[in-house]
Design an enzyme around this catalytic site. Structure first.
Site, short mmCIF file in Angstrom:
data_model
loop_
_atom_site.label_atom_id
_atom_site.label_comp_id
_atom_site.label_asym_id
_atom_site.label_seq_id
_atom_site.Cartn_x
_atom_site.Cartn_y
_atom_site.Cartn_z
N HIS A 1 3.51 -13.87 -13.58
CA HIS A 1 4.01 -12.79 -14.44
C HIS A 1 4.52 -13.31 -15.78
O HIS A 1 4.12 -12.83 -16.84
CB HIS A 1 5.13 -12.02 -13.75
CG HIS A 1 4.77 -11.46 -12.40
ND1 HIS A 1 3.51 -11.02 -12.10
CD2 HIS A 1 5.50 -11.28 -11.28
CE1 HIS A 1 3.49 -10.58 -10.84
NE2 HIS A 1 4.69 -10.75 -10.32
N ARG B 1 25.47 -15.27 -12.59
CA ARG B 1 24.52 -15.44 -13.69
C ARG B 1 23.54 -16.59 -13.46
O ARG B 1 22.83 -16.97 -14.37
CB ARG B 1 25.28 -15.67 -14.98
CG ARG B 1 26.06 -14.47 -15.38
CD ARG B 1 26.83 -14.72 -16.65
NE ARG B 1 27.18 -13.46 -17.24
CZ ARG B 1 27.20 -13.20 -18.54
NH1 ARG B 1 26.88 -14.14 -19.39
NH2 ARG B 1 27.53 -12.01 -18.98
N ALA C 1 0.83 -1.19 0.00
CA ALA C 1 0.00 0.00 0.00
C ALA C 1 0.87 1.25 0.00
O ALA C 1 0.69 2.16 -0.80
CB ALA C 1 -0.92 -0.01 1.23
C1 BG6 Z 1 6.30 -9.64 -7.25
C2 BG6 Z 1 7.10 -10.73 -6.62
O1 BG6 Z 1 5.09 -10.13 -7.72
O2 BG6 Z 1 7.03 -9.09 -8.31
C3 BG6 Z 1 8.45 -10.24 -6.15
O3 BG6 Z 1 6.38 -11.25 -5.51
C4 BG6 Z 1 9.16 -9.53 -7.28
O4 BG6 Z 1 9.23 -11.28 -5.65
C5 BG6 Z 1 8.25 -8.51 -7.93
O5 BG6 Z 1 10.32 -8.91 -6.75
C6 BG6 Z 1 8.89 -7.89 -9.15
O6 BG6 Z 1 8.12 -6.81 -9.59
P1 BG6 Z 1 8.80 -5.61 -10.35
O7 BG6 Z 1 7.67 -4.81 -10.84
O8 BG6 Z 1 9.67 -4.91 -9.37
O9 BG6 Z 1 9.61 -6.23 -11.44
#
Ligand code: BG6
Length: 490
Positions: free
Chosen positions: A242, A470, A18
């Site tokens: 993601h 890496r 938040a």
């Molecule tokens: C979150 C993960 O969803 O996305 C994190 O829980 C990660 O572990 C993050 O660090 C990465 O998000 P961004 O937008 O910083 O690439």
């Protein structure tokens, strides 16, 4: 008369997400005049705080992306004046009723009062909050929408259970499941790049693309959130959501229109067409400490909140295949890792060789390096570039590999909106294109649940890699099995 209000309730108001993301995004939207004229923000959490204390609390985190400090300054105070705080328990309906009564106060002369609940809370209390909010605080006159964010369960079963529970209180229409990667500028641009440019769409298939790589790398570990992370691991934390979302957007067929349902219909088909994963398709790793010359990085297991001997992967590489006519045989190689050399997220599309290349003797390189590659750098330093072969100027006929380069900073003189700004605005406008439908999650879990179970049941040992490196060499073997070399990084 058409007077409307919008109340935005941040449940879990004192949490990290938040403070770091939601309030700054709301503030940026306000500065850009993107929020409805009559809006109010309510923080809701268990701790006791006055409105003033709440304003001080969020005030410290409001950054001003959109305009100069001076004009932001005025807006800063007027924004905070619209922020209120209501303490309450997460499973107490009467506390939500008290919140609702306060909202009703500010909504009183309005014909329609819309409400958004942003559940910035752990998943274990999603259902309790959704229940209380829907019974005691949903809008009597307008719409009520609820934003939830992962983790959406840990596997197919727990996801199904969560959905069953939430559906007792919320309809699919009311629910906005965030995957913040979908709110990133370059990801939104993916469909534009492909479907609005004749030069790309005809090439977007197995006929011309050799492999697709989606690479997520962070140069920091799980410091401070090891306890949370250890229950999930990198596959659940980043890949199953993601990166898989990126694959489905990248690989989908052209939707009937840009309508949210049409897009999501196509995305879900990609997810449902994926070949089942086996252990041969996955490499897992875990970072270990790195010490030396002024460097002292702790390993994953050095984190006090991580259980001793944990096998939780902080790195994983996965080879996915989509069994359909467009993508048959094309490896989609995904890798994600914490505590690596650099912070970067990229999509790399490697094209096939030019058949009978007239210049093969002049390339001075192996043919693999001389194939075209389209790179979308999602962050940092957003860019799209295409690697091409080009003649080195001069009297001779020597070639080298160079870039047609669209670096956003150079081309567009503006700060890019944060993903949360775009996503919150979409919720206000009822646009679901960038939100995940339940069948998408169902398919994503169906793909990963069996392999996650196998990794856990067989206690697969993660390959250790030093902090800042890496990543495990195993990921190179995985790629080379499919004749692929990872792109420039990692
Ligand atoms: C979150 C993960 O969803 O996305 C994190 O829980 C990660 O572990 C993050 O660090 C990465 O998000 P961004 O937008 O910083 O690439």
């Amino acid at each position: 008369w058409t007077k409307e209000t919008l109340s935005i309730v941040v449940v879990g108001a004192s949490g990290d997400l938040a403070r770091k993301k939601i309030y700054p995004a709301l503030f940026a939207l306000y500065v850009e005049d993107m929020l409805p004229e009559n809006f109010t923000i309510y923080g809701y959490a268990r701790s006791k705080m006055s409105d003033e204390e709440f304003r001080d609390y969020i005030g410290g985190s409001l950054t001003c992306r959109v305009t100069d400090e001076e004009s932001c300054g005025d807006k800063y105070d007027t924004f905070l004046e619209r922020c209120y705080y209501q303490p309450g328990q997460y499973s107490d309906q009467s506390d939500f009723k008290a919140l609702s009564d306060r909202m009703t106060e500010t909504e009183k002369d309005m014909k329609k009062a819309n409400r958004i609940f942003y559940l910035s809370i752990p998943p274990s209390i999603f259902t309790a909050v959704a229940g209380c909010a829907s019974k005691a605080a949903s809008s009597p006159t307008g719409w009520t929408r609820v934003i939830v964010e992962k983790p959406f369960g840990k596997d197919s079963e727990s996801f199904a259970q969560l959905e069953r529970e939430l559906s007792n209180f919320l309809s699919e229409e009311q629910m906005y499941r965030i995957d913040h990667y979908l709110g990133k500028e370059l990801i939104e641009n993916l469909t534009v790049l492909r479907f609005a440019n004749l030069v790309f769409e005809p090439l977007w298939s197995r006929n011309f693309i050799r492999n697709v790589q989606i690479i997520f790398s962070e140069d920091f570990g799980t410091e401070g959130r090891g306890g949370y992370f250890d229950q999930y691991g990198i596959i659940r934390d980043v890949i199953q959501n993601h990166l898989l979302q990126i694959v489905s957007l990248f690989a989908m067929e052209a939707p009937v229109s840009l309508d949210a349902e049409h897009i999501r219909n196509e995305k879900v088909k990609v997810l449902q067409s994926m070949k089942q994963l086996s252990l041969d398709d996955v490499v897992v790793g875990q970072y270990r400490a790195r010490q030396g010359k002024g460097v002292n990085h702790p390993g994953y297991l050095d984190d006090d909140t991580v259980p001793a001997g944990s096998l939780c992967p902080t790195f994983a590489a996965v080879a996915l295949f989509i069994n359909n006519a467009r993508w048959d045989g094309v490896p989609f190689l995904l890798k994600a890792g914490k505590a690596l050399e650099s912070r970067r997220t990229e999509i790399r599309v490697q094209f096939r060789h030019v058949p009978g290349n007239l210049f093969r003797d002049r390339l001075g390189l192996d043919l693999d390096r001389a194939t075209n590659e389209l790179v979308m750098r999602i962050q940092p330093d957003e860019a799209i570039y295409l690697k091409i072969n080009n003649k080195i100027p001069g009297l001779g006929m020597k070639l080298d590999v160079t870039k047609l380069d669209l670096t956003y900073k150079q081309r567009y003189n503006q700060h890019l909106p944060d993903a949360y700004e775009r996503l919150i605005l979409d919720v206000v406008n009822g646009d679901k294109r960038l939100f995940i439908r339940n069948d998408e999650l169902d398919a994503a879990w169906a793909l990963f649940t069996p392999i996650l179970k196998e990794i856990e049941d067989k206690k697969v040992q993660p390959e250790l890699y030093p902090y800042g490196s890496r990543g495990p060499v195993g990921s190179h073997y995985l790629a080379s099995k499919y004749g692929v070399r990872w792109g420039d990084i990692m």
